[in-house]
Design a protein around this motif. Sequence first.
Motif, PDB file in Angstrom:
ATOM      1  N   LYS A  67       0.863  -1.416  -0.004  1.00 39.24           N
ATOM      2  CA  LYS A  67       0.288   0.012   0.285  1.00 39.24           C
ATOM      3  C   LYS A  67       0.917   1.252  -0.019  1.00 39.24           C
ATOM      4  O   LYS A  67       0.682   2.130  -0.774  1.00 39.24           O
ATOM      5  CB  LYS A  67      -0.975  -0.030   1.207  1.00 39.24           C
ATOM      6  CG  LYS A  67      -2.238   0.313   0.991  1.00 39.24           C
ATOM      7  CD  LYS A  67      -3.202   0.266   2.091  1.00 39.24           C
ATOM      8  CE  LYS A  67      -4.634   0.784   1.616  1.00 39.24           C
ATOM      9  NZ  LYS A  67      -5.660   1.123   2.742  1.00 39.24           N
ATOM     10  N   LYS A 107       0.955   4.150  -2.885  1.00 37.43           N
ATOM     11  CA  LYS A 107       0.879   5.369  -2.554  1.00 37.43           C
ATOM     12  C   LYS A 107       1.903   6.514  -2.848  1.00 37.43           C
ATOM     13  O   LYS A 107       1.614   7.540  -3.486  1.00 37.43           O
ATOM     14  CB  LYS A 107       0.377   5.550  -0.974  1.00 37.43           C
ATOM     15  CG  LYS A 107      -0.860   6.418  -0.629  1.00 37.43           C
ATOM     16  CD  LYS A 107      -0.935   6.336   0.748  1.00 37.43           C
ATOM     17  CE  LYS A 107      -0.735   7.530   1.570  1.00 37.43           C
ATOM     18  NZ  LYS A 107      -0.674   7.792   2.891  1.00 37.43           N
ATOM     19  N   LYS A 137       1.830   6.835  -6.500  1.00 37.68           N
ATOM     20  CA  LYS A 137       0.951   7.925  -6.942  1.00 37.68           C
ATOM     21  C   LYS A 137       1.337   9.310  -6.604  1.00 37.68           C
ATOM     22  O   LYS A 137       1.253  10.122  -7.569  1.00 37.68           O
ATOM     23  CB  LYS A 137      -0.361   7.442  -5.979  1.00 37.68           C
ATOM     24  CG  LYS A 137      -1.360   6.764  -6.711  1.00 37.68           C
ATOM     25  CD  LYS A 137      -2.732   6.864  -5.798  1.00 37.68           C
ATOM     26  CE  LYS A 137      -3.573   5.634  -5.955  1.00 37.68           C
ATOM     27  NZ  LYS A 137      -4.416   5.084  -5.168  1.00 37.68           N
ATOM     28  N   SER A 194       1.747  12.271  -9.426  1.00 33.01           N
ATOM     29  CA  SER A 194       0.789  13.489  -9.297  1.00 33.01           C
ATOM     30  C   SER A 194       1.652  14.546  -9.318  1.00 33.01           C
ATOM     31  O   SER A 194       1.690  15.594 -10.015  1.00 33.01           O
ATOM     32  CB  SER A 194       0.054  13.550  -8.258  1.00 33.01           C
ATOM     33  OG  SER A 194       0.899  13.542  -6.997  1.00 33.01           O
ATOM     34  N   ILE A 228       2.040  17.522 -11.894  1.00 32.30           N
ATOM     35  CA  ILE A 228       1.975  18.768 -11.595  1.00 32.30           C
ATOM     36  C   ILE A 228       3.235  19.836 -12.461  1.00 32.30           C
ATOM     37  O   ILE A 228       2.926  20.806 -13.169  1.00 32.30           O
ATOM     38  CB  ILE A 228       2.211  19.036 -10.187  1.00 32.30           C
ATOM     39  CG1 ILE A 228       0.867  18.613  -9.505  1.00 32.30           C
ATOM     40  CG2 ILE A 228       2.144  20.627  -9.829  1.00 32.30           C
ATOM     41  CD1 ILE A 228       0.920  18.410  -7.994  1.00 32.30           C
ATOM     42  N   LEU A 231       2.453  20.102 -16.062  1.00 37.36           N
ATOM     43  CA  LEU A 231       1.293  21.237 -16.323  1.00 37.36           C
ATOM     44  C   LEU A 231       2.065  22.565 -16.143  1.00 37.36           C
ATOM     45  O   LEU A 231       1.962  23.341 -16.971  1.00 37.36           O
ATOM     46  CB  LEU A 231       0.334  21.172 -15.412  1.00 37.36           C
ATOM     47  CG  LEU A 231      -0.823  20.026 -15.711  1.00 37.36           C
ATOM     48  CD1 LEU A 231      -1.862  19.759 -14.790  1.00 37.36           C
ATOM     49  CD2 LEU A 231      -1.371  20.618 -17.144  1.00 37.36           C
ATOM     50  N   VAL A 232       2.835  22.664 -14.983  1.00 37.95           N
ATOM     51  CA  VAL A 232       3.337  23.993 -14.736  1.00 37.95           C
ATOM     52  C   VAL A 232       4.429  24.287 -15.814  1.00 37.95           C
ATOM     53  O   VAL A 232       4.386  25.319 -16.445  1.00 37.95           O
ATOM     54  CB  VAL A 232       4.321  24.078 -13.482  1.00 37.95           C
ATOM     55  CG1 VAL A 232       5.209  25.152 -13.155  1.00 37.95           C
ATOM     56  CG2 VAL A 232       3.339  23.896 -12.244  1.00 37.95           C
ATOM     57  N   PHE A 281       2.784  25.243 -19.118  1.00 40.04           N
ATOM     58  CA  PHE A 281       2.366  26.688 -18.809  1.00 40.04           C
ATOM     59  C   PHE A 281       3.618  27.660 -19.139  1.00 40.04           C
ATOM     60  O   PHE A 281       3.522  28.779 -19.985  1.00 40.04           O
ATOM     61  CB  PHE A 281       1.672  26.986 -17.472  1.00 40.04           C
ATOM     62  CG  PHE A 281       0.451  27.089 -17.394  1.00 40.04           C
ATOM     63  CD1 PHE A 281      -0.360  28.105 -17.966  1.00 40.04           C
ATOM     64  CD2 PHE A 281      -0.341  25.842 -16.956  1.00 40.04           C
ATOM     65  CE1 PHE A 281      -1.754  28.028 -17.973  1.00 40.04           C
ATOM     66  CE2 PHE A 281      -1.698  25.776 -16.898  1.00 40.04           C
ATOM     67  CZ  PHE A 281      -2.484  27.033 -17.398  1.00 40.04           C
ATOM     68  N   THR A 335       1.200  48.494 -27.704  1.00 38.79           N
ATOM     69  CA  THR A 335       1.187  49.362 -26.481  1.00 38.79           C
ATOM     70  C   THR A 335       1.386  48.189 -25.267  1.00 38.79           C
ATOM     71  O   THR A 335       2.183  48.460 -24.432  1.00 38.79           O
ATOM     72  CB  THR A 335      -0.175  50.083 -25.894  1.00 38.79           C
ATOM     73  OG1 THR A 335      -0.337  51.200 -26.949  1.00 38.79           O
ATOM     74  CG2 THR A 335       0.117  50.868 -24.755  1.00 38.79           C
ATOM     75  N   THR A 336       0.784  47.219 -25.289  1.00 40.79           N
ATOM     76  CA  THR A 336       1.050  46.073 -24.414  1.00 40.79           C
ATOM     77  C   THR A 336       2.337  45.403 -24.511  1.00 40.79           C
ATOM     78  O   THR A 336       2.774  45.281 -23.660  1.00 40.79           O
ATOM     79  CB  THR A 336      -0.102  44.887 -24.579  1.00 40.79           C
ATOM     80  OG1 THR A 336      -1.387  45.802 -24.819  1.00 40.79           O
ATOM     81  CG2 THR A 336      -0.510  44.131 -23.380  1.00 40.79           C
ATOM     82  N   ALA A 395       4.928  47.431 -23.209  1.00 43.40           N
ATOM     83  CA  ALA A 395       5.126  47.682 -21.832  1.00 43.40           C
ATOM     84  C   ALA A 395       5.878  46.678 -21.087  1.00 43.40           C
ATOM     85  O   ALA A 395       6.548  46.688 -20.273  1.00 43.40           O
ATOM     86  CB  ALA A 395       3.633  47.822 -21.232  1.00 43.40           C
TER      87      ALA A 395
END
Lengths: 291, 446
Positions: B2, B6, B9, B13, B17, B20-21, B24, B99-100, B103
């Motif tokens: 177990k 765990k 897992k 996970s 993460i 995904l980070v 991005f 402009t964006t 900046a």
Amino acid sequence: MRENLFKLRVSQVLKYLVPIYLVYAFAVILPLILSFVYSFFDDYGTSFSGWAPYSKLLQDSDFWLSFKNNMILVLICVAGQVGIAFIIASLLMSKVLKLRGIHRRAIFLPVVLAPVVTGYLWTLFYNYQFGILNWFVKLFGGDPVLWLDDPAKAIYLVSIPLVWQYVGLYLIIFLAGMQNISKEIYDAVEIDGANWRQKTMFITFPLLKNVTQVALVLCISGTMKTFDHIFVMTGGGPGRSTMVMAQYSYNNAFLMTKLGYASTVSIGMIVLSGAVVLLVSKLIGGKTDSD
Amino acid sequence: MKIVSKRRKGIVSKALILFLVSAFILTACGKSDDSNTPSASGGSGGGDKITISIAHTNVTDDPGAKLFRETLQKFKDAHPNVEIREEAVAHDLYRSKMTTLGASGELPDVFLANGSMLIDYAPKGLVAEWDDLLEQDKEWKDGFLQDAFEDFRIKGKIYGVATQTLSVHLIFYNEEIFKQVGIHAFPETWKDFEDAIVKLKDAGYIPIAMGNKANVPVGSTLFSTLADRVTGTQWFNGLTTGESKFTDPEFIEALKKIQELKNIGAFNPDINSIDEGQRDPLYFNKKAAMTVSGAWYVGNLIQNAPEDVLNNTKIAILPSTGGKGEAAAVAGGGGWSYAINAKLTDAKKATAVELVKTFTNDEYAAAMKKINGFPARKLTDDGSTATAPLTQEYYNLMNRVQLTPIYDIRLAPATVEVIYRGIQSLLAGAASPEDIAKQAQDSLGK
């Protein structure tokens, strides 16, 4: 064992929430923090200048004029959107009105339109040369009227499309609230001989206090940040007569290239909108207690 | 078991993460990363691919935009080792986008910039100077019209190469309507001009039709020239040195002239609620006797105006107001220019310069003239390639006038917004000339 199980669940839930949180953080929280940071910078966002932009904001007559215009819109929209929606909703609940489905759909239809479309549609209504309003005026033998060109009445005229568009939204909220009121109460007062007006005043309205509160908060916060309609219809003009806070912030950022000050304006806008919403919900909450 | 599962897992996970980070971060920064990295190889003829990003507004179907896209395609074909990444945005949105980007300091390698944008970018070190590059290619440099670089010169340095040189002020008038109310020549003095307006109004015409919802049309195409008639160019140049102020009586007088025009009913009453597109039917349907616009409107008229209106349309400019300014002058200049990113070096910079030259050489200028454009270059051709009579009339006019500053090109954006919005208020009767002058002066100090 149970504790262990619970812990596992929390981490599981968090894991699934991570993508959402990431999106939210990038799309909402980060820009908000950035604009908060920028709001302490000078006009062009190049050097830190402490509270100076905020003291400039407090003395900026254009900003306060925009706030005043926002407040006029809030008053009209509260009376218009929430008030009219309440009246129509109670009519729809009564037995007097026929063809309810059609009414409901017709009133809800504008809600699904994009604000830009609504704004453009209404500029056509108000058009001086071939607008439908002036067509009616001419039909009855009047001289064509200048609608959006008149600085004195422009702010009231741009509020009408706002009301027209969102009445349907509050209508749905009120209808949902009214359908939750138990039939037995109405049956009881009907046996006592109450008419439609009395039923609305003494049963529906008090029992809908919470729903009304939600509707008011939605309406006020929505109107405080209104932008699209006005951007399309007048762009804040003529002059500054329909300038609202969001438009003023936009102008600062994109027409005057003052990104720093535009951030200050938007933070000022958040603070003022928050204050107004808080004040109103306090006022309504207070009434419930004294009742 | 177990515990192991765990832990696994947990690793999975965490990896998720991390993925995904990083996804991005990569999508957020990837674009700027490779556009900023200077090309490693020195020779432009080498096998290494050079990526050049170019931002422009040529997205429409008008001939000038088509010419631009065709030329860009030719450049791509001729340079297989250069990858051009286009960022084409409609004109109205372009300014907001830039402009964006400005900046955040992530401007494209080559981009269109007007003088006002350059005033914003140059002090921040975002755009490269052209002076040395121009000196290196004398033939290219000498081919430009005399005042072609004036709008893009900041503190003596040139930051942009003019895409074109044109007048932003022209009065288009319908000669037939003028004759019908008894005016046989375009007025030469301010008093005659006002009399003509009154005459036209009394005859039931809109004297001058304009669409000023965006508040730029009146400010740019009418006020810039009118103000110069009253104040003179000397006064305008004194603004940067502090010798003159917006609160000076000359400038207030110029604002009063606009107010005067409004008071005698020179404009369509709905001037502030319609845009320029909605102005066209007024002039095209002979409801209006005059309209004020820039050189670009010549092409618009030729393309869209009904034949009899087009044939009766003549071009004039504002008469003298009796002020300090030259009467044979119009606000005009380059307006837009090609600018290059200051970060570029070596081969990448050379390619960017070559790309800009493609759009500013004699060949391109000749092609522009053929489609009624307004190249910034001297052409040995006397304009006879321009077929439309109205275009010919425009070229003839340009030969005898000098160019004066365009307010929205030469002044800082915040000041432009204050003055132009002020003029809109003035036209709506909601502000006085003195207030606007004061606000304009305040905006300089901020």
